[in-house]
Enzyme design. Structure first.
Site, PDB file in Angstrom:
ATOM      1  N   HIS A  81      -5.960  13.549 -35.161  1.00 17.42           N
ATOM      2  CA  HIS A  81      -4.886  13.772 -36.282  1.00 17.42           C
ATOM      3  C   HIS A  81      -3.857  12.453 -36.304  1.00 17.42           C
ATOM      4  O   HIS A  81      -4.060  11.686 -35.597  1.00 17.42           O
ATOM      5  CB  HIS A  81      -4.141  14.923 -35.873  1.00 17.42           C
ATOM      6  CG  HIS A  81      -3.559  15.307 -34.661  1.00 17.42           C
ATOM      7  ND1 HIS A  81      -2.559  14.348 -34.304  1.00 17.42           N
ATOM      8  CD2 HIS A  81      -3.747  15.947 -33.474  1.00 17.42           C
ATOM      9  CE1 HIS A  81      -2.016  14.713 -33.064  1.00 17.42           C
ATOM     10  NE2 HIS A  81      -2.880  15.691 -32.466  1.00 17.42           N
ATOM     11  N   HIS A  87      -2.649  10.867 -32.855  1.00 16.54           N
ATOM     12  CA  HIS A  87      -3.496   9.965 -32.331  1.00 16.54           C
ATOM     13  C   HIS A  87      -3.654   8.505 -33.074  1.00 16.54           C
ATOM     14  O   HIS A  87      -3.515   7.563 -32.398  1.00 16.54           O
ATOM     15  CB  HIS A  87      -4.955  10.707 -32.162  1.00 16.54           C
ATOM     16  CG  HIS A  87      -5.270  11.751 -31.687  1.00 16.54           C
ATOM     17  ND1 HIS A  87      -5.372  13.152 -32.163  1.00 16.54           N
ATOM     18  CD2 HIS A  87      -4.821  12.138 -30.287  1.00 16.54           C
ATOM     19  CE1 HIS A  87      -5.553  13.974 -31.519  1.00 16.54           C
ATOM     20  NE2 HIS A  87      -5.193  13.727 -30.249  1.00 16.54           N
ATOM     21  N   CYS A 109      -2.703  24.954 -17.092  1.00 16.32           N
ATOM     22  CA  CYS A 109      -3.059  24.986 -18.451  1.00 16.32           C
ATOM     23  C   CYS A 109      -4.553  24.349 -18.686  1.00 16.32           C
ATOM     24  O   CYS A 109      -4.446  23.031 -18.178  1.00 16.32           O
ATOM     25  CB  CYS A 109      -1.748  24.413 -18.902  1.00 16.32           C
ATOM     26  SG  CYS A 109      -2.147  23.789 -20.762  1.00 16.32           S
ATOM     27  N   CYS A 134      -3.577  21.098 -21.156  1.00 12.14           N
ATOM     28  CA  CYS A 134      -3.161  19.861 -20.369  1.00 12.14           C
ATOM     29  C   CYS A 134      -4.013  19.333 -19.399  1.00 12.14           C
ATOM     30  O   CYS A 134      -3.886  18.292 -18.787  1.00 12.14           O
ATOM     31  CB  CYS A 134      -1.891  20.011 -19.838  1.00 12.14           C
ATOM     32  SG  CYS A 134      -0.266  20.551 -21.029  1.00 12.14           S
ATOM     33  N   CYS A 152       2.258  27.627 -21.426  1.00 10.94           N
ATOM     34  CA  CYS A 152       2.768  26.191 -21.330  1.00 10.94           C
ATOM     35  C   CYS A 152       3.631  25.487 -22.360  1.00 10.94           C
ATOM     36  O   CYS A 152       3.376  26.040 -23.467  1.00 10.94           O
ATOM     37  CB  CYS A 152       1.397  25.558 -21.637  1.00 10.94           C
ATOM     38  SG  CYS A 152       1.506  23.581 -21.760  1.00 10.94           S
ATOM     39  N   HIS A 169       1.564  23.497 -25.269  1.00  8.59           N
ATOM     40  CA  HIS A 169       0.459  23.974 -26.065  1.00  8.59           C
ATOM     41  C   HIS A 169       0.910  25.516 -26.690  1.00  8.59           C
ATOM     42  O   HIS A 169       0.377  26.154 -27.484  1.00  8.59           O
ATOM     43  CB  HIS A 169      -0.803  24.322 -25.282  1.00  8.59           C
ATOM     44  CG  HIS A 169      -1.324  22.913 -24.883  1.00  8.59           C
ATOM     45  ND1 HIS A 169      -1.262  21.987 -24.028  1.00  8.59           N
ATOM     46  CD2 HIS A 169      -2.083  22.224 -25.746  1.00  8.59           C
ATOM     47  CE1 HIS A 169      -1.825  20.876 -24.136  1.00  8.59           C
ATOM     48  NE2 HIS A 169      -2.398  20.827 -25.420  1.00  8.59           N
ATOM     49  N   LYS A 207       5.682  19.790 -32.968  1.00 10.57           N
ATOM     50  CA  LYS A 207       5.041  18.683 -32.625  1.00 10.57           C
ATOM     51  C   LYS A 207       3.529  18.877 -33.211  1.00 10.57           C
ATOM     52  O   LYS A 207       2.850  19.926 -33.297  1.00 10.57           O
ATOM     53  CB  LYS A 207       4.732  18.627 -31.151  1.00 10.57           C
ATOM     54  CG  LYS A 207       4.021  17.647 -30.484  1.00 10.57           C
ATOM     55  CD  LYS A 207       3.365  17.957 -29.179  1.00 10.57           C
ATOM     56  CE  LYS A 207       2.316  16.723 -28.820  1.00 10.57           C
ATOM     57  NZ  LYS A 207       1.443  17.126 -27.604  1.00 10.57           N
ATOM     58  N   LYS A 244      -3.402  19.633 -32.537  1.00  4.96           N
ATOM     59  CA  LYS A 244      -4.410  20.747 -32.995  1.00  4.96           C
ATOM     60  C   LYS A 244      -4.210  21.948 -32.839  1.00  4.96           C
ATOM     61  O   LYS A 244      -4.470  22.716 -33.646  1.00  4.96           O
ATOM     62  CB  LYS A 244      -5.923  19.932 -32.234  1.00  4.96           C
ATOM     63  CG  LYS A 244      -6.137  18.675 -32.765  1.00  4.96           C
ATOM     64  CD  LYS A 244      -7.613  18.291 -31.891  1.00  4.96           C
ATOM     65  CE  LYS A 244      -7.481  17.856 -30.534  1.00  4.96           C
ATOM     66  NZ  LYS A 244      -7.268  16.748 -30.329  1.00  4.96           N
TER      67      LYS A 244
END
Length: 529
Positions: free
Chosen positions: A20, A23, A129, A132, A154, A157, A305, A308
């Site tokens: 995305h 990245h 997690c 992570c 988390c 996430h 943030k 995905k």
């Protein structure tokens, strides 16, 4: 001691899904940085790649009815590598952690640590997690806010952690706290920005726990060489890509020429791995520590943030198909200060594209080429009537070169460097507005012609400098401008031009063939539905 090669890396990206904007942001930043240093005349190595082991990959593959290796091969071949090609990323290598050149060396590195007494066997129980791939400390968790079971999530996430209990091998990370603090003190620029450095210092000062470096509840990973019932913790595996990709354990001469990295570009959510665990691992094995870990902020969409898992992962192609690849590369580095969080919106991109790229820069290039064509038959005239106005432009270019070279090349301040160039573009536009060459053209006396020639030469030579300075950021449009100015025949290829020399005045010779090419930044169509 730095290596003879300027070595820059991105994180290796986790391939549980397609890339995305987040990245691409880091990867474009690395590409601009390494292109800039290449254009300084330096030897450069730019590494990116994919992280392909771990529980999250295994579960994703199972959910899609394929093996983990099949899933990784599909994602890398159909999504990751094609996107970097699409965005004009000129990486020198693409490392995959499932490649034998990597896995063999990872086993050797970990075996060396074990043989040195840096690794021991123990047990661990705690919240983990999977997103992570990390055991979490209490301060890393948040409470569920849905009012149901009060489960812990988390913080990154926003998904429940799993309570894991297993027998693992541990790296004596706790022993490296004092050594790391001493290193940070001696190398204040190692972690950037300052906020990231402070976070790491505070974390290490509280005391480090030993690091679990193996997992025994699944098998998708690199086997621990002395105990194949375990696989090496995915983060230990992943971090070692920065060494294995440049010859660690396989080509010592190449390794010494390139390693360690001058700059590791990372997202701030993986800062601790790179600024704490990675240097400690290297210290433990007697290897040199990187020059700098630079943490970029998060890209935000609607206050969330971009990731995905949060369903805000906009595809880069959604934007490049509308704005173009060069504008895409420019926008995120121009709009967001590197190291800070930044918000993306379609409306902001559109406004900046129209104002700065189309109106300021693209229109300047079109006007200058059109006037040289109209008044001098497309042949660049000589400047023979310089005055204070021209001296101000010459000084402006020299200032832009110095500022941009320092900010982009040395400080990783992409926004500041780009703004320095565009301040100069605005200065040249202002110069033309004040000099009014379209009015001067009506004076056909020798003095009038000399003045007109000087104005247009000054503008064209300014654009020559701009093309060099923006080549790292927008290579395709910079090449179009270079071609439009007829600069290749007398000066050589754009890639051969040194950024630090771009401020020298008078390099584009009179007589160069100037042509009006395609518009650099076309008018945008309506936003797609």
């Amino acid at each position: 001691m730095p290596s003879p090669t300027y070595y820059v890396s991105t994180p290796i990206y986790y391939v549980n899904d397609a890339p995305h904007l987040g990245h691409a942001y880091t990867t474009v930043a690395g590409d601009v940085l390494t292109r800039w240093h290449r254009q300084r005349g330096e030897k450069v190595w730019y590494l990116t790649g994919t992280d392909e082991h771990g529980q999250k990959i295994m579960r994703t593959a199972e959910a899609n009815g394929v093996t983990p290796q099949e899933w990784c091969d599909k994602l890398v071949g159909e999504a990751w590598q094609p996107l970097w090609e699409h965005l004009n990323i000129k990486n020198d290598d693409f490392i995959r952690t499932t490649q034998k050149r990597h896995t063999d060396r990872v086993q050797e590195f970990v075996q060396d640590l074990y043989d040195k007494g840096e690794i021991y066997k123990g047990g661990y129980e705690g919240p983990y997690c999977v997103g992570c791939e990390e055991y979490k400390l209490p301060g890393d968790l948040i409470k569920s806010d849905d009012g149901t079971d009060g489960s812990e999530l988390c913080a990154i996430h926003k998904k429940p952690v799993e309570l894991l209990k297993e027998e693992n091998y541990f790296f004596k990370l706790s022993e490296y706290g004092p050594k790391l603090l001493e290193f940070y003190e001696a190398n204040p620029g190692f972690i950037q920005p300052e906020s990231a450095r402070n976070e790491v210092l505070n974390f290490v000062r509280k005391g480090l726990q030993d690091l679990s470096i193996s997992r025994s509840t699944f098998d998708w990973g690199v086997p621990v060489p002395w105990d194949t019932e375990h696989v090496i913790y995915v983060w230990v595996d992943a971090l070692l890509n920065y060494a294995t990709a440049v010859g660690y354990g396989a080509d010592q001469a190449r390794f010494e020429e390139i390693f360690p990295a001058d700059v590791h570009l990372v997202g701030k959510d993986i800062l601790r791995f790179h600024a704490i665990i990675w240097p400690a691992m290297l210290m433990a094995n007697g290897l040199p520590v990187p020059g700098k870990v630079a943490a970029n902020g998060w890209l935000m969409v609607g206050g969330e943030k971009m990731s995905k898992s949060n369903l805000t992962g906009i595809k880069p192609q959604d934007l490049t198909s509308h704005f173009g690849v060069d504008a895409y590369r420019w926008y995120f580095l121009r709009a967001i200060a590197f190291g800070q969080d930044g918000s993306f919106s379609w409306e902001d991109f559109t406004a900046r594209y129209t104002s700065e790229l189309a109106n300021d820069y693209g229109n300047l290039a079109s006007r200058v080429a059109a006037m040289v064509g109209k008044y001098f038959g497309g042949e660049l005239p000589a400047a023979i009537a310089d005055g204070d106005a021209e001296k101000a432009v010459q000084d402006g270019l020299a200032k832009a070169v110095t500022e941009a070279d320092r900010r982009i090349g040395d400080e990783l301040d992409f926004q500041g460097g780009i703004l320095a160039v565009f301040d100069f573009v605005k200065q040249v536009n202002g110069y033309l507005t004040e000099q009014e060459p379209w009015k001067v053209a009506k004076d056909e006396s020798p003095e009038g012609r000399a003045r007109l020639a000087t104005i247009l030469y000054t503008a064209a030579e300014s654009l020559r400098g701009v093309a060099v300075l923006l080549n790292s950021v927008m290579p395709d449009t910079s090449q179009q401008l270079w071609d439009s100015l007829g600069a290749e025949a007398p000066l050589g290829s754009l890639a051969e031009q040194r950024v630090q020399d771009a401020g020298a005045w008078g390099l584009l010779p009179a007589g160069s063939k100037v042509t009006k090419g395609a518009v650099l930044f076309p008018r945008l169509e309506e936003k797609p539905a």
